[in-house]
Each structure stands twice: as structure tokens, then as C-alpha cells.
Scaffold this motif. Structure first.
Motif, PDB file in Angstrom:
ATOM      1  N   PRO A 158       1.605  -2.584   9.800  1.00 48.15           N
ATOM      2  CA  PRO A 158       2.363  -2.079   8.690  1.00 48.15           C
ATOM      3  C   PRO A 158       3.036  -3.221   7.841  1.00 48.15           C
ATOM      4  O   PRO A 158       3.138  -3.247   6.689  1.00 48.15           O
ATOM      5  N   THR A 159       3.114  -4.551   8.512  1.00 44.54           N
ATOM      6  CA  THR A 159       3.690  -5.601   7.711  1.00 44.54           C
ATOM      7  C   THR A 159       2.966  -6.974   8.275  1.00 44.54           C
ATOM      8  O   THR A 159       2.643  -7.058   9.132  1.00 44.54           O
ATOM      9  N   ALA A 160       2.975  -7.799   7.205  1.00 41.91           N
ATOM     10  CA  ALA A 160       2.301  -9.092   7.675  1.00 41.91           C
ATOM     11  C   ALA A 160       3.090 -10.219   6.432  1.00 41.91           C
ATOM     12  O   ALA A 160       3.085  -9.571   5.387  1.00 41.91           O
ATOM     13  N   ARG A 161       3.373 -11.157   6.962  1.00 40.89           N
ATOM     14  CA  ARG A 161       4.050 -12.024   5.855  1.00 40.89           C
ATOM     15  C   ARG A 161       3.259 -12.551   4.831  1.00 40.89           C
ATOM     16  O   ARG A 161       2.342 -13.083   5.008  1.00 40.89           O
ATOM     17  N   TYR A 215       2.184  -0.108   3.740  1.00 41.70           N
ATOM     18  CA  TYR A 215       1.974  -1.375   4.297  1.00 41.70           C
ATOM     19  C   TYR A 215       2.788  -2.368   3.273  1.00 41.70           C
ATOM     20  O   TYR A 215       2.678  -2.236   1.895  1.00 41.70           O
ATOM     21  N   ILE A 216       3.111  -3.653   3.795  1.00 46.60           N
ATOM     22  CA  ILE A 216       3.800  -4.613   2.995  1.00 46.60           C
ATOM     23  C   ILE A 216       3.307  -5.939   3.581  1.00 46.60           C
ATOM     24  O   ILE A 216       3.347  -6.212   4.907  1.00 46.60           O
ATOM     25  N   GLY A 217       2.583  -6.697   2.633  1.00 45.92           N
ATOM     26  CA  GLY A 217       2.490  -8.169   2.912  1.00 45.92           C
ATOM     27  C   GLY A 217       1.276  -8.884   2.267  1.00 45.92           C
ATOM     28  O   GLY A 217       1.059  -8.701   1.265  1.00 45.92           O
ATOM     29  N   VAL A 233       1.008  -1.385  -0.030  1.00 41.74           N
ATOM     30  CA  VAL A 233      -0.036  -0.091  -0.116  1.00 41.74           C
ATOM     31  C   VAL A 233       0.990   1.069  -0.006  1.00 41.74           C
ATOM     32  O   VAL A 233       1.786   1.240   0.907  1.00 41.74           O
ATOM     33  N   LEU A 234       0.790   2.155  -0.909  1.00 48.79           N
ATOM     34  CA  LEU A 234       1.562   3.445  -1.121  1.00 48.79           C
ATOM     35  C   LEU A 234       0.588   4.515  -0.760  1.00 48.79           C
ATOM     36  O   LEU A 234      -0.672   4.444  -1.300  1.00 48.79           O
TER      37      LEU A 234
END
Length: 195
Positions: free
Chosen positions: A181-184, A146-148, A134-135
Motif C-alpha cells: 500500500p505504500t512506496a517512497r 495506495y500512496i507513493g 490510488v483511491l
């Protein structure tokens, strides 16, 4: 030997953007033949970037959720941009022609871009299909918020009780920081070209 295999499988994991990083713009060919970049849309508040493909069973299971994210958030300023980075020599079902057929068959309401050189996936540090980013737009720049994974249930969207991407975008729209902000990321590994 095992260590070498692990290192090879992780060669792009440690690289790539982290939460808070500014993303370099890119220009990739959409399934309609036109080039698309982040800068093309001046009216957005950010983007939901989905590294996905045609062939991975996990990516297919999440396809309807990616479509739903676009339907929910594109009108609010966070459209989806899907990117296919698999090497078509290693995964023929992910060729540009196959991408065009899938986008037509599923009536994608968002760009489905071909990362033929895999440079964009490497820049982002994408490793799986799907792998979500998410940018958030800040001025003329886009920062990673967000990354994942999309959510915490790859089999059943209705059973997911943690909807990571939805929560991140909802918090950004409310002017709040992203609390997770992150999840595998889960799914098939991106099919990298042989070096």
C-alpha cells in the motif's frame, strides 16, 4: 541549521492522508476552464491521483506512464486525475497557461487540475512530483488504498519490475487487498509558496 532545513522540507510530509483514510472532495480548475471534483463521476470505482507538473525531469520521465495508466484503467473504472500544485512564482513553467499548453501538446485523456492554493496537495500530504494516490470508492466516499511512486525505475518504464500503482489497481479490481500500500515517492519536491 541543518535540522531547521530538514524540518522545513518535511513540513508537509507527516501531514496528509494515510492508507485507509477517507478523502475530502475538492473542486479544482481543469485546463479546459471547468471545475472538476471527485463527485462528478458517478460511474467510477476509484481514481488514480497523480500530483505532477510540467517542469520536473522526473515528472516528465513518468508522464507517458501516467498516460498509460489512464488508458489501461479508466475503462475499468479507475481514471487518472492529474494535479499540478507548484507555486508558479517559484516555478513559472508550471503556470496555468503552461499547464494548458502541456495538456494539449501531450493529448491528455484525463483532467489536469490547477491546485493554485496548494490546499489539495497539503490535504493529501503530497511532497513530490510525481506522487501517486490510488483511491477506492466505498459508497459515496473515497478511501486511500495506495500512496507513493508509480514504479521502481524512474529512467526506464520497461525495466521497472515493481509497478506499484498498476499492482494496487489490479488487486482492487479483483476484490483483493492491496499487498503493497505504500512506496517512497521519488521526484522533485513540490514548490511551496513562501509562508
Amino acid at each position: 541549521m541543518l535540522l531547521a532545513v530538514l524540518l522545513m522540507s518535511m513540513r508537509f510530509v507527516s501531514d496528509g492522508y494515510k492508507v485507509g483514510d477517507t478523502v475530502a472532495d475538492f473542486k479544482l480548475k481543469n485546463v479546459d476552464g471547468k471545475a472538476v471534483s471527485l463527485a462528478d463521476r458517478k460511474d467510477v470505482k476509484g481514481y488514480i491521483i497523480a500530483f505532477t507538473c510540467n517542469t520536473c525531469p522526473v515528472a516528465k520521465a513518468y508522464e507517458s506512464r501516467i498516460i498509460a495508466l489512464n488508458e489501461q484503467f479508466a475503462p475499468k473504472g479507475y481514471p487518472v486525475v492529474a494535479i499540478q500544485s507548484n507555486d508558479e512564482q517559484r516555478s513559472p513553467g508550471d503556470s496555468y497557461g503552461a499547464m494548458q499548453q502541456r495538456a494539449r501538446g501531450k493529448s491528455y485523456g484525463f483532467p489536469y487540475l490547477h491546485d493554485e492554493t496548494q490546499a489539495v496537495a497539503k490535504a493529501f500530504g503530497a511532497t513530490n512530483t510525481p506522487h501517486m494516490f490510488v483511491l477506492k470508492k466505498e459508497g459515496d466516499a473515497y478511501k486511500v488504498a495506495y500512496i507513493g511512486a508509480i514504479d521502481n525505475n524512474q529512467r526506464d518504464a520497461a525495466a521497472a519490475d515493481k509497478k506499484y500503482v498498476e499492482q494496487a489497481v489490479t488487486e482492487l479490481l479483483a476484490g483483493k487487498p492491496v499487498t503493497m500500500p505504500t512506496a517512497r515517492a521519488i521526484g522533485c519536491g513540490i514548490k511551496w509558496r513562501d509562508a
